[in-house]
Scaffold this active site. Structure first.
Site, PDB file in Angstrom:
ATOM      1  N   GLU A 128     103.746 -12.964   8.520  1.00  0.00           N
ATOM      2  CA  GLU A 128     103.328 -14.238   8.984  1.00  0.00           C
ATOM      3  C   GLU A 128     104.224 -15.494   8.070  1.00  0.00           C
ATOM      4  O   GLU A 128     103.684 -15.359   6.769  1.00  0.00           O
ATOM      5  CB  GLU A 128     102.319 -13.974   8.214  1.00  0.00           C
ATOM      6  CG  GLU A 128     101.370 -14.969   8.852  1.00  0.00           C
ATOM      7  CD  GLU A 128     100.337 -15.385   8.411  1.00  0.00           C
ATOM      8  OE1 GLU A 128      99.212 -16.373   8.469  1.00  0.00           O
ATOM      9  OE2 GLU A 128      99.960 -15.158   6.339  1.00  0.00           O
ATOM     10  N   ASP A 136      92.974 -17.453  12.467  1.00  0.00           N
ATOM     11  CA  ASP A 136      92.662 -18.579  11.605  1.00  0.00           C
ATOM     12  C   ASP A 136      93.199 -20.156  12.222  1.00  0.00           C
ATOM     13  O   ASP A 136      92.897 -21.414  11.835  1.00  0.00           O
ATOM     14  CB  ASP A 136      93.849 -18.826  10.226  1.00  0.00           C
ATOM     15  CG  ASP A 136      94.098 -17.452   9.815  1.00  0.00           C
ATOM     16  OD1 ASP A 136      93.135 -17.283   9.033  1.00  0.00           O
ATOM     17  OD2 ASP A 136      95.262 -16.887   9.152  1.00  0.00           O
TER      18      ASP A 136
HETATM   19  O1  ISL Z   1      94.571 -21.144   7.918  1.00  0.00           O
HETATM   20  C1  ISL Z   1      95.089 -21.562   6.652  1.00  0.00           C
HETATM   21  C2  ISL Z   1      94.041 -22.330   5.670  1.00  0.00           C
HETATM   22  O2  ISL Z   1      94.855 -23.886   6.182  1.00  0.00           O
HETATM   23  C3  ISL Z   1      96.016 -21.682   6.857  1.00  0.00           C
HETATM   24  O3  ISL Z   1      97.147 -21.335   5.954  1.00  0.00           O
HETATM   25  C4  ISL Z   1      96.262 -19.875   6.655  1.00  0.00           C
HETATM   26  O4  ISL Z   1      95.608 -19.972   4.797  1.00  0.00           O
HETATM   27  C5  ISL Z   1      97.483 -19.064   6.455  1.00  0.00           C
HETATM   28  O5  ISL Z   1      98.289 -19.086   7.286  1.00  0.00           O
HETATM   29  C6  ISL Z   1      97.764 -17.499   5.621  1.00  0.00           C
HETATM   30  O6  ISL Z   1      97.039 -16.940   6.194  1.00  0.00           O
HETATM   31  C7  ISL Z   1      96.444 -15.355   5.760  1.00  0.00           C
HETATM   32  O7  ISL Z   1      96.721 -15.562   4.220  1.00  0.00           O
HETATM   33  C8  ISL Z   1      95.724 -16.012   3.734  1.00  0.00           C
HETATM   34  C9  ISL Z   1      94.284 -15.604   4.560  1.00  0.00           C
HETATM   35  O8  ISL Z   1      92.890 -16.580   4.697  1.00  0.00           O
HETATM   36  C10 ISL Z   1      94.312 -15.242   6.629  1.00  0.00           C
HETATM   37  O9  ISL Z   1      93.148 -14.928   6.952  1.00  0.00           O
HETATM   38  C11 ISL Z   1      95.423 -15.223   6.852  1.00  0.00           C
HETATM   39  O10 ISL Z   1      95.728 -15.251   8.047  1.00  0.00           O
HETATM   40  C12 ISL Z   1      95.321 -15.289   2.537  1.00  0.00           C
HETATM   41  O11 ISL Z   1      94.885 -13.767   2.898  1.00  0.00           O
END
Ligand code: ISL
Length: 564
Positions: free
Chosen positions: A269, A342
């Site tokens: 990601e 998300d």
């Molecule tokens: O949805 C977001 C905030 O606006 C994105 O920036 C999201 O936080 C980012 O895609 C990272 O996501 C991942 O890491 C986060 C977690 O909260 C998300 O659910 C995960 O998919 C922290 O671990």
């Protein structure tokens, strides 16, 4: 399962289904989904036709961020089940020739992880250097406003730094204060992560989805960032795809994946990653990952940050996907997604979930799935699940949304209705309400009280109503998956975007071995004349209009032709 020639690994012809375990299927009536619940639904997934389950985190966690804050990588949270349940899940999936990909969250741990408990206890402890500890700014008093080592804000509101009175230092947390960032500069941290990944592969998992993996290498100078409307600095230039990222991924590949007889799926990601970086990292000959999740397309409707969303211009979407398809055309590989835990629901975001619910859900699916790359389906997307009419802030559960509301309304005095509107459009809880299995009060998800309310439209939008209906959103997803499995053109065909300037029609071709596939879809509410066509109609979402030169609102067609 054995290593194959680069370019032909199993994950290139696979479709991945993401399960957010908390909201998928509850087996014990506590209102929270669990692994036995997921096992009981494998036949549903098998019937849909997907090849892989990506399971969002089920490790031990205090659940500040629904499991993305892990306190023990080696054990399963009792809310979700046991290690034995995961072993059973692997057996059941493998028995159907399906695979399991686990979430790997190693940019940060929970503050309740034993490593952090030790690290925060003293500057001389065994794990003292495992996290991002820093002194206050020179000339300031630690813990006072303005003493933070730099001006970065956290993704979940407030400063990215938290003062630790015992150590008399700050620690960095890009997400919540209960998610301290690991110090990847420390080789012991990297080795511990590799050892943990190896143990999961030894247990039989088939790969990892790597949470914000392009944030692990930070510019050691940790400079202030440009100040955002929130008053905090944007640290992204200093930690997105940082200086040692590719080195860390290469080291991980060598320590974990190389030398194993099988091919594994690794998807990183990567918010803010460029197509050029993706092409390097996913190069079939020399890359470190199978594919990445890029964020460019899901940012196209954000005109002033996440909470200020506007209309999508379809031409921007085509330009963006077209750029990623070309940049990764030779040796790279794309992931393809609309939804995840998300993002808001695609049929509400870029479709029309009122007048054209079925047609827009299926048109968007068609357009996405037939690009070159591996498609991801987020639970409920295959049913056309929609955003949720949250009537009050008390209906929301997500830390990001709740923190944003508290700051915007209570601190900055913004109009609560306007803030709630933005949360209804973009809030992550839109994706996190229970899976809609049937029309019963608990939507077939639970017999207890669900941890977050079910969407009232589960009475009509649900699996029971769709699985036996050839005209359903579910059946259309089944057909798209089957087409990928049966026709190598969908996996290997070269991609060419057509009509880049058309504001309503999304059209492209795929070409392979003397055959061509044409995908053409009207992604608008107006009927549109379109003279593109081909020899044989292989798929459509609106069979009744298939012979016409006019594409109905949200009509999608796929034609096959012998290449001229
Ligand atoms: O949805 C977001 C905030 O606006 C994105 O920036 C999201 O936080 C980012 O895609 C990272 O996501 C991942 O890491 C986060 C977690 O909260 C998300 O659910 C995960 O998919 C922290 O671990």
């Amino acid at each position: 399962m054995s290593s194959t020639e680069p370019g032909h690994e199993w994950w290139r012809s696979a479709v991945v289904y993401q399960v957010y375990p908390r909201s998928f299927q509850d087996s014990d009536g506590d209102g929270v989904g669990d692994i036995p619940g997921l096992i009981s639904r494998i036949d549903y997934l098998h019937r849909l036709g997907v090849d892989v389950v990506w399971l969002s985190p089920v490790y031990r966690s205090p659940h500040d961020d629904n499991g993305y804050d892990i306190s023990d990588y080696e054990d399963i949270d009792p809310t979700f089940g046991t290690l034995a349940d995961v072993e059973e899940l692997i057996v059941q999936l493998h028995a159907r020739n399906m695979k399991l990909v686990m979430d790997l969250v190693v940019n940060h741990t929970s503050d309740e992880h034993a490593w952090f408990a030790d690290s925060r206890s003293s500057r001389d402890s065994a794990y003292a250097d495992w996290y991002m500890w820093h002194d206050p700014r020179p000339g300031t008093v630690g813990g006072e406003p303005g003493a933070e080592p730099n001006n970065w804000g956290s993704f979940f509101s407030g400063s990215a730094w938290e003062w630790e009175p015992v150590r008399q230092q700050y620690y960095l947390h890009l997400f919540s204060r209960k998610q301290p960032d690991l110090n990847w500069e420390n080789p012991a941290v990297r080795q511990a992560v590799h050892a943990m990944m190896n143990r999961w592969l030894d247990r039989g998992v088939d790969g990892f989805r790597m949470d914000v993996i392009n944030f692990i290498s930070k510019d050691p100078a940790l400079p202030d960032g440009p100040v955002l409307p929130t008053g905090f600095g944007d640290g992204m230039p200093s930690f997105v795809s940082g200086p040692r990222l590719q080195e860390y991924l290469a080291e991980m590949k060598a320590a974990v994946f190389d030398g194993r007889p099988a091919d594994y799926l690794s998807v990183g990601e990567m918010p803010g990653a460029s197509p050029e970086l993706a092409a390097r990292l996913t190069d079939a000959r020399t890359g470190q990952l199978s594919m990445i999740f890029q964020f460019e397309h899901v940012g196209l409707d954000q005109i002033g940050g996440k909470w200020n969303v506007g209309q999508l211009d379809l031409r921007d979407l085509k330009a963006s996907f077209g750029r990623w398809q070309s940049a990764l055309a030779d040796h790279g590989w794309n992931s393809l997604y609309w939804d995840n835990h998300d993002q808001p629901r695609i049929v509400s975001r870029w479709g029309n979930d009122r007048e054209h619910w079925y047609a827009s859900a299926t048109a968007l699916a068609t357009v996405l799935h037939l690009h070159r790359g591996t498609p991801y389906i987020y639970q409920g997307e295959e049913l056309g699940m929609t955003n949720v009419p949250f009537d009050d802030i008390s209906a929301l559960r997500d830390i990001e949304s709740l923190n944003h509301y508290a700051v915007a309304v209570n601190l900055l005095g913004h109009d609560p209705d306007v803030v709630l509107d933005a949360l209804r459009a973009m809030g992550r809880d839109n994706a996190r309400t229970p899976m809609q299995w049937n029309a019963e009060p608990g939507a077939g998800f639970t017999v207890g009280t669900p941890w977050i309310g079910v969407n009232p439209n589960h009475e009509s939008v649900n699996a029971a109503a769709q699985v036996d209906d050839a005209g359903s959103v579910f059946a259309h997803y089944q057909r798209l998956i089957a087409l990928r499995h049966s026709d190598p053109i969908v996996v290997h065909g070269d991609f060419r975007m057509l009509l880049p300037d058309d504001p309503a029609i999304y059209a492209y071709t795929r070409e392979h071995a003397g055959q061509s596939l044409l995908v053409v879809a009207n992604l608008s509410d107006e009927a549109t004349v379109c003279d593109l066509g081909g020899d044989e109609l292989v798929l459509t979402n609106l069979p009744e209009g298939a012979a016409s030169a006019v594409l109905a609102p949200w009509e999608a067609r796929v034609y096959r032709s012998a290449r001229a």
